[in-house]
Write an enzyme that holds these catalytic residues in place. Structure first.
Site, PDB file in Angstrom:
ATOM      1  N   ARG A   1      75.752  42.721  21.000  1.00 44.85           N
ATOM      2  CA  ARG A   1      75.438  43.132  19.621  1.00 44.85           C
ATOM      3  C   ARG A   1      76.267  44.304  19.111  1.00 44.85           C
ATOM      4  O   ARG A   1      76.089  44.711  17.971  1.00 44.85           O
ATOM      5  CB  ARG A   1      73.953  43.438  19.491  1.00 44.85           C
TER       6      ARG A   1
ATOM      7  N   GLY B   1      64.180  39.827  30.512  1.00 43.15           N
ATOM      8  CA  GLY B   1      62.728  39.667  30.405  1.00 43.15           C
ATOM      9  C   GLY B   1      62.223  38.296  30.810  1.00 43.15           C
ATOM     10  O   GLY B   1      61.035  38.122  31.053  1.00 43.15           O
ATOM     11  N   GLU B   2      63.123  37.323  30.906  1.00 41.51           N
ATOM     12  CA  GLU B   2      62.716  35.972  31.328  1.00 41.51           C
ATOM     13  C   GLU B   2      63.035  35.755  32.811  1.00 41.51           C
ATOM     14  O   GLU B   2      62.980  34.639  33.308  1.00 41.51           O
ATOM     15  CB  GLU B   2      63.422  34.909  30.475  1.00 41.51           C
TER      16      GLU B   2
ATOM     17  N   ASP C   1      55.403  36.061  24.126  1.00 40.39           N
ATOM     18  CA  ASP C   1      56.808  36.458  24.169  1.00 40.39           C
ATOM     19  C   ASP C   1      57.232  37.188  22.892  1.00 40.39           C
ATOM     20  O   ASP C   1      58.316  36.982  22.383  1.00 40.39           O
ATOM     21  CB  ASP C   1      57.707  35.223  24.396  1.00 40.39           C
TER      22      ASP C   1
ATOM     23  N   ARG D   1      57.837  41.688  15.821  1.00 42.89           N
ATOM     24  CA  ARG D   1      57.920  40.238  16.031  1.00 42.89           C
ATOM     25  C   ARG D   1      56.537  39.569  15.923  1.00 42.89           C
ATOM     26  O   ARG D   1      56.431  38.389  15.627  1.00 42.89           O
ATOM     27  CB  ARG D   1      58.540  40.028  17.422  1.00 42.89           C
TER      28      ARG D   1
END
Lengths: 526, 216
Positions: free
Chosen positions: A124, A185-186, A295, A322
């Protein structure tokens, strides 16, 4: 700019010279874009006003720079004295002369085998400090490049890439340190926020986003689930020099969709952290979604502002989450002051007096699937909001979409995905999106501009009274920042999954956005 | 299996998604490729990544899919040759293409037998509006000068829409130029053939369509 132009003319290598003091006072030199969100308060607001509602119709492409990779192009470029520094997927960096659009140098990094991540080899953006450019790499390293040449000055391993760590976040240069977060995170990683000495690469501090045994908060994880609890830190935060606090969001607890194996609130997942910039010590935290099973990472950009909330003038943090709620938090203490939904949600009755969600029953993932709004990508996501002190509005690119959530078996294997479930779109629904302008200090909606599909691009507001945004279908557009009225657009031909920014080149205001595989820059037609 | 069956049918016979009960899967010649395909999905298609499954479960799905391939083709009662005659006589080719011949108002059928089950094809003939295929949303537009247009949505964004009309001519409009724009969800340009064909004729037509496997 004059300095850069002069240097080009007489053949001296042009280079960023961006000491901390310049970044600190970024608002006083709006011709440059010195840090990911434009300033430490993360306003993504340009103080340039040459382009305004009266002339934005004359905005035309100045140049386009095409990258080589085909992966998602999520970068926010920085501009320092006439040179644009941008990251390209997976972890390359390029310096471009903003006047001609021509490349000055590139740093190319070959990804070793064994790198893994949930969502594409993306990056990013970069940070600049003094004469160095910093990039976090997909193979979980932090690299310092010479701003004049792109030569590597130092490189540090941040975490073990074989365990599913990667870096996609744009680092944040704070004082003499480079603050960086981690993705994974996964993959059942244990999240952290790190700071490195900018000159040497030596790690100055690490804050584990999941407390270890004996530390406060460790008991919010059942058994040893904290070891694989994720809470990654993959979006750039903000910095308040007055309180010396770095604000950084944390991601979902792992495994994503099966909370049975990690009973408890799961601190500090889905939190906003306030960390001392010198020591990394935790000053306060606010958890948006305790024991998240959807999530809904809180890896959105925290925005620092000052305004009247609950009848008092306060320094606050603004946060569009989110999970579909907008929050106003006290900047000194993290205390919840105000909040409300900014997009469709069906999982909570509301927020209580402390900002904790009042959950509705039957909204957790199941084996058969549970329909919940928002969907897994959320009501917003990593792409940036914008705060205009001029318009006194907070802008968010919002997603109106439901999803079906499934719970699955939780089996941890180092380096493998650890999701324990999944999701799919709600059948028969054609989801949409909107740019929403909110009262920054209450979250009340002032206007909205509807989009055909849920966006993956952030927004930029300007002192000229404009708001820029992008669509999945490739439209880069400008709205009247006060009313949301559409004023201009350009079809770039590629999906926009990035954030706009603005700078001066040749004395003229430019606006730039990554779209498809190109950086598009625009200026007023002569 | 609940996840796959929603599109591919409980026995891989195909529905919205392609038939999986076949000896060779064109996108997955070996088990490793099939594993990756199930795990990662097919970008740009409706096939999602299987985040819901752990590796062991994906391997179990791969093994199950390979057993489906041994089951052989669906046994359909109709006569494909008579079905072909009916297809020609009923002017289906006005809207559908088979092996390069025909119209494009409706979906191409060259490989339809490899992509959809007999039951799905029969349902589509009887009640086409019940499951309009992706990319065939019917729209009606009224242009600035009052012309009415009916067709299929080819593409759309916030500002524009692209339509192929019933005579297959493509149009592209800025939405701001249109007086009216309607999306007719749950409607199809194809007429339903319940009653128009006898049960035997429907069987024949389904058998013909199921025999169209192209390179699949």
């Amino acid at each position: 700019m004059k300095r850069a132009l002069l240097a080009l003319l007489i053949g001296i290598p042009v280079a960023a010279q961006a000491p901390y003091e310049r970044i600190l006072k970024a608002d006083t030199e709006p011709g440059n874009w010195l840090t990911y969100s434009g300033n430490y308060s993360a306003h993504r607001f340009s103080r340039l006003n040459e382009i305004h509602p009266g002339n934005v119709g004359r905005l035309k492409p100045a140049w386009v720079y095409q990258i080589r990779a085909r992966d998602k192009f999520e970068t926010t470029p920085l501009v320092v004295d006439g040179i644009m520094y941008l990251s390209e997927p997976p972890s390359d960096v390029t310096a471009i002369d903003t006047r001609t659009g021509r490349r000055l140098w590139s740093y190319r990094r070959t990804m070793p085998k064994g790198v893994r991540g949930c969502c594409g080899q993306v990056n990013r953006g970069v940070a600049v400090l003094d004469d160095l450019v910093f990039v976090g790499t997909y193979d979980a390293r932090l690299v310092a490049l010479d701003a004049r040449s792109g030569v590597v000055r130092w490189e540090m391993e941040v975490a073990d890439r074989n365990l599913g760590h990667s870096i996609t976040v744009a680092p944040l240069a704070v004082k003499d340190k480079i603050v960086v977060g981690i993705a994974g995170g996964e993959y059942g990683v244990r999240g952290f926020v790190d700071a490195y000495e900018a000159k040497t690469g030596k790690r100055a501090w690490r804050f584990w986003t999941i407390p270890g045994p004996g530390e406060p908060g460790n008991d919010t994880w059942a058994g040893d689930s904290w070891k694989r609890g994720a809470a990654a830190t993959w979006v750039t935060g903000a910095f308040d020099p007055e309180s010396n606090l770095v604000f950084w969001g944390t991601g979902n607890p792992g495994p994503d969709w099966n909370g049975e194996v990690r009973k408890g609130d799961n601190l500090y997942s889905n939190c906003l952290l306030a960390l001392d910039a010198d020591s990394g010590k935790l000053k306060w935290y606010f958890q948006f979604t305790p024991h998240d099973v959807h999530d809904w990472d809180s890896t959105e950009v925290p925005v620092l502002a000052e305004g009247v909330v609950r009848g008092e003038k306060r320094k606050v943090v603004l946060f569009a989450n989110r999970n579909a709620f907008y929050y106003v938090l006290d900047r000194q203490t993290g205390r919840y002051l105000a909040g409300r939904p900014f997009a469709k949600q069906t999982w909570a009755k509301g927020l209580d007096d402390n900002g904790r969600p009042i959950r509705l029953p039957s909204t957790s993932p199941t084996l058969q699937g549970t329909l919940v709004y928002p969907s897994v990508p959320g009501a917003t996501n990593w792409f940036s909001p914008s705060y205009s002190p001029k318009a006194n509005l907070f802008y968010v690119a919002a997603r109106d979409e439901g999803g079906i959530y499934y719970m699955g078996e939780a089996e941890y294997k180092p380096g493998s995905q650890y999701n324990a479930g999944g999701f799919r779109s709600a059948p028969g629904e054609e989801p949409s999106g909107a740019i929403r302008a909110l009262d920054p200090f209450s979250g009340e909606q002032k206007w909205e501009y509807r989009l055909h599909t849920p966006p993956w691009a952030g927004v930029l507001s300007t002192a000229g009274g404009l708001l820029f945004g992008g669509t999945n279908e490739g439209d880069f557009f400008a709205l009247d920042a006060a009313s949301g009225k559409p004023l201009w657009r350009f079809q770039t031909g590629g999906q926009i999954i990035s954030n706009p920014m603005s700078y001066l080149s040749g004395g003229k205001q430019h606006v730039a956005i990554a779209a498809g595989s190109g950086i598009f820059t625009f200026a007023l037609e002569e | 299996m609940g996840h796959c069956a929603a599109c591919h049918g409980p026995k891989g016979e195909g529905a919205r998604g392609p038939v999986l009960a076949r000896a060779k899967l064109p996108r997955a010649p070996d088990d490793e490729t099939l594993f990756k395909l199930v795990r990662d999905g097919i970008p740009g298609s409706e096939m999602p990544a299987a985040w819901v499954m752990i590796s062991r479960e994906i391997w179990q799905v791969v093994a199950y899919l390979r057993t489906l391939g041994k089951a052989g083709r669906e046994n359909l009662p109709g006569d494909p040759a008579r079905g072909e005659t009916l297809y020609t006589k009923s002017h289906c080719a006005q809207c559908h293409t088979i092996s390069g011949k025909g119209g494009s108002v409706g979906p191409e059928l060259t490989e339809i037998g490899g992509r959809r089950s007999g039951a799905y094809l029969r349902a589509a003939l009887v009640d086409p509006a019940a499951a309009v295929p992706e990319g065939f949303l019917q729209v009606e537009a009224v242009t600035g000068d009052g012309r009415r247009l009916s067709g299929i949505r080819l593409n759309e964004d916030t500002y524009t829409i692209q339509i192929r009309d019933t005579s297959e001519r493509p149009h592209s409009f800025f939405k701001s130029e249109l007086q009216d724009l309607r999306k007719l969800r749950g409607k199809s340009l194809m007429p339903g053939y319940r009653g128009a064909f006898s049960e035997r004729e429907l069987d024949d037509l389904v058998a013909y369509l199921a025999s169209l496997r192209g390179g699949l």
